[in-house]
Write a protein that holds these residues in place. Structure first.
Motif, PDB file in Angstrom:
ATOM      1  N   ASP A  30     -46.441 112.239  49.384  1.00  0.00           N
ATOM      2  CA  ASP A  30     -45.671 111.184  48.627  1.00  0.00           C
ATOM      3  C   ASP A  30     -45.991 109.731  49.100  1.00  0.00           C
ATOM      4  N   ARG A  62     -37.708 116.749  57.096  1.00  0.00           N
ATOM      5  CA  ARG A  62     -37.779 115.789  55.856  1.00  0.00           C
ATOM      6  C   ARG A  62     -36.331 116.081  55.065  1.00  0.00           C
ATOM      7  N   ASN A 118     -33.807 109.870  64.142  1.00  0.00           N
ATOM      8  CA  ASN A 118     -34.290 110.686  62.885  1.00  0.00           C
ATOM      9  C   ASN A 118     -35.664 110.905  63.068  1.00  0.00           C
ATOM     10  N   ALA A 150     -40.005 103.021  56.633  1.00  0.00           N
ATOM     11  CA  ALA A 150     -38.549 103.216  55.432  1.00  0.00           C
ATOM     12  C   ALA A 150     -39.106 104.438  54.689  1.00  0.00           C
ATOM     13  N   ALA A 151     -40.041 105.058  54.073  1.00  0.00           N
ATOM     14  CA  ALA A 151     -40.493 105.986  53.266  1.00  0.00           C
ATOM     15  C   ALA A 151     -40.423 107.182  53.996  1.00  0.00           C
ATOM     16  N   GLN A 152     -40.688 107.099  55.312  1.00  0.00           N
ATOM     17  CA  GLN A 152     -40.695 108.442  56.092  1.00  0.00           C
ATOM     18  C   GLN A 152     -39.206 108.745  56.500  1.00  0.00           C
ATOM     19  N   ALA A 153     -38.451 107.573  56.771  1.00  0.00           N
ATOM     20  CA  ALA A 153     -36.960 107.859  57.046  1.00  0.00           C
ATOM     21  C   ALA A 153     -36.049 108.334  55.874  1.00  0.00           C
ATOM     22  N   MET A 154     -36.612 108.093  54.760  1.00  0.00           N
ATOM     23  CA  MET A 154     -36.105 108.693  53.446  1.00  0.00           C
ATOM     24  C   MET A 154     -36.395 110.293  53.431  1.00  0.00           C
ATOM     25  N   GLY A 155     -37.221 110.722  54.340  1.00  0.00           N
ATOM     26  CA  GLY A 155     -37.754 112.012  53.894  1.00  0.00           C
ATOM     27  C   GLY A 155     -38.846 112.130  52.952  1.00  0.00           C
ATOM     28  N   SER A 156     -39.744 111.205  52.730  1.00  0.00           N
ATOM     29  CA  SER A 156     -41.054 111.424  52.144  1.00  0.00           C
ATOM     30  C   SER A 156     -42.062 112.208  52.679  1.00  0.00           C
ATOM     31  N   SER A 157     -42.696 112.914  52.198  1.00  0.00           N
ATOM     32  CA  SER A 157     -43.825 113.716  52.880  1.00  0.00           C
ATOM     33  C   SER A 157     -45.300 112.797  52.850  1.00  0.00           C
ATOM     34  N   ARG A 195     -33.606 114.199  57.024  1.00  0.00           N
ATOM     35  CA  ARG A 195     -33.822 112.978  56.912  1.00  0.00           C
ATOM     36  C   ARG A 195     -33.113 112.237  55.617  1.00  0.00           C
ATOM     37  N   PHE A 248     -33.322  98.421  58.245  1.00  0.00           N
ATOM     38  CA  PHE A 248     -34.361  97.636  59.135  1.00  0.00           C
ATOM     39  C   PHE A 248     -33.849  95.981  59.237  1.00  0.00           C
TER      40      PHE A 248
END
Ligand SMILES: Nc1ncnc2c1ncn2[C@@H]1O[C@H](COP(=O)(O)OP(=O)(O)O)[C@@H](O)[C@H]1O
Ligand SMILES: [Mg+2]
Lengths: 226, 355
Positions: free
Chosen positions: A142, B78, B52, A132-139, B81, B88
């Motif tokens: 992060d 990123r 994504n 979920a964090a990856q999908a939100m664009g977290s590095s 995204r 989910f």
């Protein structure tokens, strides 16, 4: 009161100054090597997890080598490790004896164990949450700081508690070899001079230490666990 | 909006290879709700995760707003995204954070002041109808509430697309409906494009505009929901459509040994269907009074495909034979389709399924 003490633990009373000193040494050994080990262990533990296959910084070679080194150190019995580390200890702290000399072997004895504890704690973090964090664009950074170390905190606290408790045990061993701390005190008086009351009092003190650490750990867990 | 071009995904763990997606191409238009349905293991999750790039396609391209995502550097990916939200099946909330902090998570780094952040979080929670749960922790929420938090979190950075991976599969039917309604409402309000995957045809029926049926890593059938419902081609598609009605079930029950509906020999059983707007219920009570017939509905179903309702009922008529016949004729005059279901008395198993 005085009679009771004299009757049951006469030797403790005679050596109370040295006992106090030993307690201080044990606290010093455990806290210094503890802090160093916690920092190193968390760093290594995080690397062990994030470089795993399929994880955010996958790196099989690094992960393999790291794992092998940790297993290597974990398989050496601590009492032998102390001896083996003498040259390195001298190099780093200038002396292989006393409280100071105990720090290096304690760190080497603790970090591999603690890294694995951290690894286990972080592996418990739900993979879906990382996604979920990856999908939100977290590095990756992060994700390490804002997800792994935060979501894995209960496990990390448990790992710290167990590690500090085992560190007290190791510190008694290291002290007995190099001189200093409660282990050394108990061996010299309780064991070598048959002053068994000293051994018992030492056990009680260590028991108190362990209880305090466990109690603190549980307290923190209660606060943070959801 | 999203073009999936010739995407193949092979999982290779050294020993064996799993071809999860095989040469899939799809176009998802701006503002539509696109459904992908398939049985477990069909490759739906892998496909939506390719969009994504949570899963990197082995071959093929993902083009989002004219830009090939597979060609981007990590840092640029990123930032893209943030414009593609995702929810989910198991919500994937941060258990250590309360609702507020969960929703605020993706706002970090968006240069909002604390005040602006607070305003945005409350706005999002308002949007999903959870304003009273700001301080609650995920463990204190129901499944539906968790999914609402997840939706708010996914929408924090004003994405243009929302990906839903079995977002209602862990929810009970009532909650599923409320979440689907919310998604539809949000789509309209925020001009979202939604891609959702599911194994439930009812979900597709309820909110999707277009649908793909997936099997063995491939798209086996694609079209508007009305098209797929009215003219399914593939066997799997037909199976999925059957799951949304109980018609098969009613014949099963009728053919059972015990006569649970207490059907008598002189009773008449009929399937009554209509297309488009209908006043069947009114006709039923009117006719029942007029011809002095008891009419009980054993089964009823309405599909609404696009805007067109398609209704179907199985009705048990009891009373005088001639009157029943008149009743049926009356229905037919009013434009209903009536098919009498054959039966020979209460104990014989001769109810034949009519199509
Ligand atoms: N990370 C993975 N490694 C290996 N095989 C996988 C992985 N993810 C999915 N698969 C395989 O790919 C196929 C499709 O899986 P998935 O996309 O999860 O299907 P669905 O979501 O439709 O149930 C399955 O055969 C599954 O076992
Ligand atoms: Mg899936």
């Amino acid at each position: 009161m005085k009679e009771v003490i004299l009757k049951y633990i006469p030797n403790v009373l005679d050596n109370r100054i040295e006992l106090m000193q030993s307690i201080g040494e044990t606290i010093a050994m455990v806290s210094i090597s503890g802090i160093i080990s916690l920092v190193l262990g968390i760093i290594i533990g995080v690397f062990l997890v994030v470089t795993k296959e399929g994880n955010i910084l996958e790196n099989n070679i690094f992960n393999n080598i790291m794992g092998k080194i940790i297993n290597f150190f974990r398989s050496i019995p601590f009492i032998i490790l102390i001896g083996a580390l003498i040259p390195l200890t001298r190099l780093i702290v200038g002396s292989a004896i006393g409280t100071k000399g105990a720090i290096v072997p304690l760190v080497f004895g603790t970090v591999p164990f603690f890294s694995r504890q951290i690894e286990t704690a972080l592996m418990e973090v739900d993979k879906g949450v990382i996604e979920a964090a990856q999908a939100m664009g977290s590095s990756p950074l992060d994700i390490i700081f804002r997800v792994y170390l935060r979501e894995g905190l209960p496990g990390i606290i448990r790992g710290i508690t167990i590690t500090l408790i085992s560190l007290i045990g190791l510190s008694a061993m290291a002290g007995a070899i190099g001189g200093g701390g409660l282990g050394d005190f108990a061996i010299r008086y309780g064991y070598q001079r048959f002053q068994i009351d000293i051994t018992y009092v030492t056990i009680i003190i260590i028991l108190i230490f362990v209880s305090i650490i466990q109690g603190l750990g549980n307290l923190v867990l209660k606060k943070i666990e959801r | 909006m999203i073009e999936i071009i010739g995407v193949t995904k092979v999982f290779d763990n050294g020993k064996n290879k799993v071809k999860a997606i095989q040469d899939v191409s799809l176009n998802i238009n701006k503002g539509e709700i696109y459904g992908i349905i398939g049985y477990s293991g069909a490759g739906k999750s892998t496909l939506i995760r390719c969009i994504n790039l949570l899963e990197r396609p082995t071959t093929g391209k993902i083009v989002f707003k004219g830009e090939d995502l597979t060609a981007l550097r990590e840092k640029d990916l990123r930032s893209r995204r943030k414009k593609i939200g995702m929810i989910f099946q198991h919500f994937n909330l941060f258990n250590s954070r309360n609702v507020y902090k969960n929703v605020a998570y993706p706002l970090r780094g968006s240069k909002l002041s604390k005040e602006e952040e607070k305003k945005r979080v409350l706005e999002l929670l308002e949007l999903v109808g959870l304003k009273d749960k700001v301080m609650a922790y995920p463990s204190e929420l129901s499944g539906g509430q968790k999914q609402r938090v997840a939706i708010a979190r996914a929408l924090a950075n004003n994405p243009e697309v929302l990906l839903c991976d079995e977002a209602t599969s862990a929810l009970d039917p009532k909650t599923t409906n409320s979440i689907l309604e919310l998604l539809r409402e949000l789509k309209n309000k925020l001009n979202l494009t939604i891609v959702l995957i599911t194994h439930e045809m009812s979900v597709i029926k309820q909110i999707c505009d277009r649908v793909s049926v997936m099997e063995g890593g491939q798209i086996i059938e694609e079209g508007t929901v009305a098209q797929i419902f009215s003219q399914p081609i593939h066997e799997t598609t037909k199976e999925f459509i059957d799951t949304t009605t109980n018609r098969g079930k009613i014949y099963e029950i009728l053919n059972k040994e015990e006569n649970i509906f207490n059907i008598k020999e002189e009773d008449v059983l009929a399937r009554v269907a209509y297309i488009g707007e209908s006043t069947t219920e009114a006709l039923l009570s009117k006719g029942s009074r007029k011809y002095r017939i008891d009419a009980s509905i054993l089964y009823g179903n309405i599909e609404i495909l696009g805007e067109t309702p398609i209704g179907e009922m199985i009705i048990l008529f009891s009373g005088e034979r001639e009157n029943i016949q008149s009743f049926i004729n009356y229905f037919r005059e009013k434009g209903l389709i009536v098919e009498v279901i054959d039966h020979e008395g209460s104990n014989s198993k001769v109810y034949t399924k009519c199509s």
